[in-house]
Write an enzyme that holds these catalytic residues in place. Structure first.
Site, PDB file in Angstrom:
ATOM      1  N   SER A 185      10.016   2.257  10.264  1.00 17.02           N
ATOM      2  CA  SER A 185       9.393   1.207  11.065  1.00 17.02           C
ATOM      3  C   SER A 185       9.624   1.438  12.565  1.00 17.02           C
ATOM      4  CB  SER A 185       9.937  -0.137  10.577  1.00 17.02           C
ATOM      5  OG  SER A 185       9.224  -1.201  11.137  1.00 17.02           O
ATOM      6  N   ASP A 345       1.420  -1.723   2.682  1.00 16.06           N
ATOM      7  CA  ASP A 345       2.244  -2.057   3.845  1.00 16.06           C
ATOM      8  C   ASP A 345       1.441  -2.903   4.835  1.00 16.06           C
ATOM      9  OD1 ASP A 345       3.910  -2.019   6.122  1.00 16.06           O
ATOM     10  OD2 ASP A 345       4.707  -0.062   5.586  1.00 16.06           O
ATOM     11  N   HIS A 378       6.246  -2.277   3.081  1.00 14.67           N
ATOM     12  CA  HIS A 378       7.192  -1.902   4.137  1.00 14.67           C
ATOM     13  C   HIS A 378       8.646  -1.777   3.676  1.00 14.67           C
ATOM     14  CE1 HIS A 378       7.093  -1.264   8.454  1.00 14.67           C
ATOM     15  NE2 HIS A 378       8.184  -1.978   8.609  1.00 14.67           N
TER      16      HIS A 378
END
Ligand SMILES: *[C@@H]1O[C@H](CO)[C@@H](O)[C@H](O)[C@H]1NC(C)=O
Ligand SMILES: *[C@@H]1O[C@H](CO)[C@@H](O)[C@H](O)[C@H]1NC(C)=O
Ligand SMILES: *[C@@H]1O[C@H](CO)[C@@H](O)[C@H](O)[C@H]1NC(C)=O
Length: 403
Positions: A185, A345, A378
């Site tokens: 991320s 995601d 995610h």
């Protein structure tokens, strides 16, 4: 509250909020003490003793001071559970960088057989876990206190300029070796931005980027979109450059305010924010509640909101002329990159990732490995029970192939 399932409630608790049981929980865990002391004095154990040495691994608590005075905590796991005796082999160092609003602990919540740092250690790597500025173990500074706003005057630009270079210099000096890197991320964004400016690349061997975010304009999560709109609007002009503490005010008020918006479904906040994670172990949520989320700077959130709105990865926009962009086409074409992204995601949206990959179209083919996992969202990348089989084994073989 009654309408929410347990998971929804847990996720809600994870990401927020100022309900009464939440506050009771928070104070019993000393979250408010954190505001006064740099570490929670009664409960301070550190990541090594709370999540690494208990599994039989060696672990060292270290710290690195950045050029702008932030003192970051770093954990080193120098070897696997089965120590290799006799012949001293030089181990390959790997730096692991988490994303926004969490800390190094997120990597360590699954069992040792399932979590990335310990899997890497067992595969012969010398593992270094970073904790970003402002998170619970990285709240000290040579002259500023986190209770004053000046401490929070930074965004990911400063992580690119100061934090990663400080950590890379330190690990280089300690090991005398080139380094592998894993980011998730925001940990991918700061790496890509650094590489695009030629930073770190001389000290780097390979990088693995999970849930890569460089562009955010297709982000699906309604909460994120509304949050980004609000962060650029009037909600934050009051709190300005302060701490963004997801467990404190005004962030909890902010989330409550966002959840009033009819576009936003807050019945399951984790899903609302990160996408429909396929593969999380529900028992790890207990650890989530006590460990995450972590504070960041409001300015960092505003910077991310600018990326959402502008569709380009640029430096913080102070409102004057257009800020300089981080041009990902300038990443050295021979830098070994492993990139993995998920079809579910909500933050690293498939279209945004593919736009980022388009910037890498001249990358040396044999130096770029791209993986797409249809069912992953995610958080699956850091805590998925099958992440070892789907992702981590691929990372270790990529690193070994490009040594
Ligand atoms: C925050 O940092 C920026 C850039 O480093 C600087 O120009 C500005 O004066 C700082 N603002 C405050 C309030 O300290
Ligand atoms: C989920 O976590 C619990 C507790 O850590 C563990 O006992 C269990 O084996 C895990 N389940 C899976 C599918 O990994
Ligand atoms: C980024 O760099 C490439 C190659 O150096 C160049 O062709 C491109 O125009 C740049 N992009 C922007 C938006 O400046």
């Amino acid at each position: 509250m009654a309408r929410m399932g347990l998971l929804g409630f847990v996720a809600l608790t994870f990401f927020i909020l100022a309900s009464v049981p939440r506050q009771a929980l928070a104070s019993s865990h000393g979250f408010y003490a954190r505001k006064i002391f740099p570490v929670e004095p009664s409960s301070f154990k550190g990541l090594c003793s709370s999540a690494v040495t208990i599994h039989g691994y060696e672990c060292q608590e270290l710290e690195v001071t950045t050029k702008d005075g932030y003192i970051l905590s770093l954990q080193r796991i120098p070897e696997g559970r089965r120590k290799v005796s006799g012949r001293e082999t030089k181990k390959q160092p790997v730096i692991i960088q988490h994303g926004v609003m969490v800390d190094g602990m997120t990597w360590l919540m699954n069992s040792p057989e399932q979590n990335l740092p310990l899997i890497l250690a067992d595969n012969g790597f010398d593992v270094w876990i970073v904790n970003s500025r402002g998170t619970r173990y990285s709240r000290r500074h040579t002259s500023l206190d986190p209770s004053i706003n000046a401490y929070w005057n930074w965004s990911f630009d400063e992580m690119v300029t100061y934090d990663l270079p400080a950590v890379f210099d330190y690990v280089s000096k300690q090991t005398g070796q080139k380094i592998d890197y894993v980011g998730h991320s925001l940990g991918t964004l700061v790496a890509l931005a650094s590489f695009s400016e030629g930073k770190l690349v001389n000290q780097l061997k390979s990088a693995a980027l999970l849930s890569p975010v460089a562009y955010l304009s297709h982000m699906k999560t309604a909460l994120g979109v509304v949050a980004a709109r609000s962060l650029l609007g009037e909600f934050f002009t009051i709190s300005g450059m302060a701490e963004f503490d997801p467990k404190g005010l005004p962030a909890t008020e902010f989330v409550k305010f966002l959840c009033l918006n009819p576009e936003v479904d807050c019945t399951n906040l984790l899903t609302a924010i990160t996408g429909d994670n396929c593969c999380l172990n529900s028992s790890v949520f207990d650890q989530f509640i006590t460990n995450e989320p972590q504070p960041t700077a409001t300015k960092n959130m505003m910077h991310l909101a600018q990326i959402v709105r502008s569709g380009v990865l640029a430096k913080f926009n102070y409102g004057g002329k257009s800020p300089q962009i981080y041009n990902l086409s300038n990443i050295p074409h021979d830098l070994p990159l492993f990139i993995s992204y998920g079809g579910e995601d909500a933050l690293a949206d498939v279209i945004d990732v593919r736009n980022m990959l388009a910037d890498l179209k001249f990358h040396d083919e044999d130096k770029l490995s791209v993986q797409y996992i249809k069912e992953y969202a995610h958080v699956d990348y850091i805590m998925g029970v099958n992440a070892k089989d789907l992702v981590y084994n691929g990372i270790t073989s990529f690193f070994k192939h490009h040594h």
